[in-house]
Design a protein around this motif. Structure first.
Motif, short mmCIF file in Angstrom:
data_model
loop_
_atom_site.label_atom_id
_atom_site.label_comp_id
_atom_site.label_asym_id
_atom_site.label_seq_id
_atom_site.Cartn_x
_atom_site.Cartn_y
_atom_site.Cartn_z
N GLU A 32 8.61 14.62 3.12
CA GLU A 32 7.75 14.26 4.25
C GLU A 32 6.28 14.42 3.88
N GLN A 33 5.96 15.47 3.10
CA GLN A 33 4.58 15.69 2.72
C GLN A 33 4.05 14.56 1.84
N GLN A 34 4.90 14.04 0.93
CA GLN A 34 4.49 12.90 0.13
C GLN A 34 4.19 11.69 1.01
N CYS A 35 4.99 11.51 2.04
CA CYS A 35 4.77 10.38 2.96
C CYS A 35 3.42 10.51 3.67
N THR B 93 26.56 -1.75 4.94
CA THR B 93 27.11 -1.15 3.73
C THR B 93 26.45 0.19 3.39
N ASP B 94 25.31 0.49 4.01
CA ASP B 94 24.60 1.74 3.71
C ASP B 94 25.19 2.89 4.50
N GLN B 95 25.19 4.08 3.90
CA GLN B 95 25.79 5.25 4.54
C GLN B 95 24.86 5.91 5.56
N GLY B 96 23.57 5.55 5.53
CA GLY B 96 22.62 6.15 6.45
C GLY B 96 22.65 5.53 7.83
N GLU B 97 21.86 6.10 8.72
CA GLU B 97 21.72 5.59 10.08
C GLU B 97 20.23 5.43 10.40
N VAL B 98 19.91 4.46 11.22
CA VAL B 98 18.52 4.20 11.58
C VAL B 98 17.88 5.43 12.22
N ALA B 99 18.65 6.16 12.99
CA ALA B 99 18.14 7.34 13.68
C ALA B 99 17.61 8.37 12.69
N ASP B 100 18.11 8.34 11.46
CA ASP B 100 17.66 9.32 10.46
C ASP B 100 16.19 9.13 10.09
N PHE B 101 15.66 7.91 10.26
CA PHE B 101 14.28 7.62 9.86
C PHE B 101 13.26 7.98 10.94
N LEU B 102 13.72 8.07 12.17
CA LEU B 102 12.78 8.15 13.29
C LEU B 102 11.91 9.40 13.32
N PRO B 103 12.44 10.59 13.02
CA PRO B 103 11.56 11.78 13.04
C PRO B 103 10.38 11.64 12.07
N ARG B 104 10.63 11.11 10.89
CA ARG B 104 9.54 10.94 9.92
C ARG B 104 8.54 9.91 10.42
N LEU B 105 9.02 8.79 10.93
CA LEU B 105 8.12 7.75 11.43
C LEU B 105 7.27 8.24 12.59
N LYS B 106 7.85 9.08 13.44
CA LYS B 106 7.08 9.65 14.55
C LYS B 106 5.96 10.55 14.04
N LYS B 107 6.25 11.35 13.00
CA LYS B 107 5.21 12.22 12.44
C LYS B 107 4.11 11.40 11.77
N LEU B 108 4.50 10.33 11.09
CA LEU B 108 3.50 9.46 10.48
C LEU B 108 2.63 8.79 11.53
N LEU C 52 0.80 -1.22 0.00
CA LEU C 52 0.00 0.00 0.00
C LEU C 52 0.83 1.28 0.00
N HIS C 53 2.09 1.21 0.39
CA HIS C 53 2.92 2.40 0.54
C HIS C 53 2.36 3.34 1.61
N ALA C 54 1.91 2.76 2.70
CA ALA C 54 1.39 3.58 3.79
C ALA C 54 2.52 4.38 4.42
N GLY C 55 2.57 5.65 4.13
CA GLY C 55 3.62 6.50 4.67
C GLY C 55 4.86 6.54 3.81
N GLY C 56 4.88 5.84 2.69
CA GLY C 56 6.04 5.88 1.81
C GLY C 56 7.31 5.39 2.48
#
Length: 492
Positions: free
Chosen positions: A71-74, A104-119, A59-63
């Protein structure tokens, strides 16, 4: 007229006639939305059945599968997915998604949390506004975090046969995954699966029962012109059902042709900038797998050898696979844009042949095995999986010139012409709503007759489809399209 047709009560008494060109997710959803209300709708589809376009599986719930989108698209995708699940409940596979970040990814899990909290907060607001919006589980558990020690503990559990808690979805994953290759925590998100076969079944079953929807399969539009005498559109199409060329006049045209939308635009000399991207997903069989599997997404940089890897489960050990690398889901020169002379982006002949004819067997084998190998980097035993069917493939349209756009629905040209421009299938209902509002604005539908149903999703016939009949029809479509029946069965 069958019994379902005779008891359906249209809300609208109108002579307005609508033509929808294209019976994919968008065209079928709009046809259902309008015909349920009582608007006279003709759906013209060149294929032999509905919803037979580019593959989709969630469904792409929250992208949540896309880090690069806004963030608005999400937030938009979250609301669209909730509405879609409410209208098509028997097409949803109710199991969550694990999102894991490889080392191997350059990102960090913490980077996703603000968006997930808003969703999560927005989902909670929607549920508080209307309890029927609670289709993605408990808002407080919209997403959960699991550290390595939690997964190590889950490894010791017996495999559950049914999910009684969110943790049950992580047991098989914890036992099979190479934890040394991941960053922590791992995320569990209420991002649900969505079956294209089951949606096709629902659309077909409901349209057959709606007297105000006229379905023309095996039919292709060859010309459209506007009549100056009454401003109607005259549509000429090859009617495969009647074996002849037919003409009909309509008050409003909806172009729902997906990646072929530019061809209809060109008939009307309607300029439009858009892109088209050819993509494929692959079908594998892993009969040795055990336990409950959620969808699993390993993030990665798109277009690189470490691009995102995605495992979508179905019954009986069948899986749909994506890998955002040039050797799996993506293709070299598979993204093209329209030019000054035409609104239709021109895909290479090698892609058109795959869409219209058949994939070479060696290419099917090589790309599917490549996708299996891509997942086996993280799930070692997945290397036991084998090629199960031809790929699920198609071309995805993207309006404008932003290749990262994911939340889009519709654009208008002139007074009585609309284009659906959805990128993700869950945006189809929003497109239907936007066009319905336009019909009111141009005076073709009375807002008085619509009343509250302009802002309320009225789908009594669609929602009356039973799970059993949806399953039977979905399995029939899977057989006809030469895919495993497991892809058409309800996952739970």
């Amino acid at each position: 007229m069958n019994n379902s047709q005779s008891t359906h009560q249209p809300l609208i008494d109108s002579d307005t006639k609508i033509a929808i060109i294209g019976g994919g997710v968008a065209g079928s959803t709009i046809a259902l939305r309008f015909a349920e209300l009582g608007i006279d709708t003709t759906l013209i589809e060149k294929g032999t059945s509905l919803v037979n376009g580019p593959p989709f599986c969630h469904l792409h719930a929250g992208g949540n599968l896309y880090r690069e989108i806004s963030e608005q698209q999400c937030l938009t995708l979250l609301e669209q997915s909730i509405d879609t699940a409410k209208v098509y409940p028997h097409s949803v596979n109710y199991r969550p998604t694990i999102i894991a970040l490889p080392k191997t990814d350059q990102g960090e899990v913490a980077d996703f949390l603000p968006r997930l909290k808003k969703l999560s907060e927005r989902y909670a607001e929607l549920v508080e506004e209307d309890l029927s919006n609670k289709v993605l589980g408990d808002p407080e558990q919209y997403f959960l975090l699991f550290e390595r020690n939690a997964l190590e503990r889950l490894r010791q559990r017996e495999l559950p046969t049914q999910a009684k808690s969110n943790e049950d979805w992580l047991v098989a994953f914890a036992q099979q995954i190479d934890l040394d290759k991941l960053k922590f925590p791992v995320l569990l998100v209420q991002e649900y699966g969505w079956s294209a076969f089951r949606l096709a079944a629902i659309a077909t079953l409901a349209i057959e029962k709606l007297p105000r929807c006229h379905l023309k399969l095996n039919s292709q539009v060859v010309n459209i012109k506007q009549l100056h005498s009454n401003k109607k559109w005259r549509v000429t199409y090859n009617d495969g059902q009647q074996g002849c060329q037919s003409e009909a006049d309509f008050d409003y045209i909806i172009n729902a042709c997906g990646f072929k939308s530019g061809e209809i635009d060109d008939m009307l000399q309607a300029k439009r900038q858009r892109m088209v991207e050819f993509k494929a997903a692959y079908v594998a069989h892993w009969p040795q797998c055990q336990g409950l599997w959620p969808e699993v997404v390993f993030y990665g940089e798109r277009g690189t050898p470490n691009g995102m890897a995605q495992l979508t489960p179905y019954q009986d050990g069948y899986f749909q696979l994506h890998g955002m690398t040039q050797d799996i889901t993506l293709f070299e020169k598979g993204l093209v844009a329209s030019g000054d002379q035409s609104a239709q982006p021109i895909l290479s002949d090698r892609f058109i042949k795959k869409i219209d004819q058949q994939w070479p067997s060696k290419l099917v084998n090589d790309r599917t095995l490549g996708s299996i190998e891509h997942l086996a980097k993280y799930i070692t035993n997945f290397s036991q999986a084998s090629v199960a069917a031809k790929p699920m493939f198609g071309a995805q349209q993207i309006p404008g010139n932003d290749a990262t756009l994911r939340a889009a629905d519709v654009s208008f040209y002139g007074m009585h012409y609309a284009r659906t421009e959805i990128v993700k299938a869950s945006s189809a209902l929003a497109a239907a709503d936007a066009i319905l509002e336009n019909l009111v604005e141009v005076g073709l539908v009375s807002p008085v007759q619509l009343g509250k149903y302009l802002d309320c999703h009225y789908f009594p016939v669609t929602l009356a489809c039973t799970e059993a009949e949806v399953t039977d029809k979905a399995i029939l479509f899977a057989r006809q399209r030469e895919y495993p029946e497991a892809l058409a069965k309800n996952f739970m």
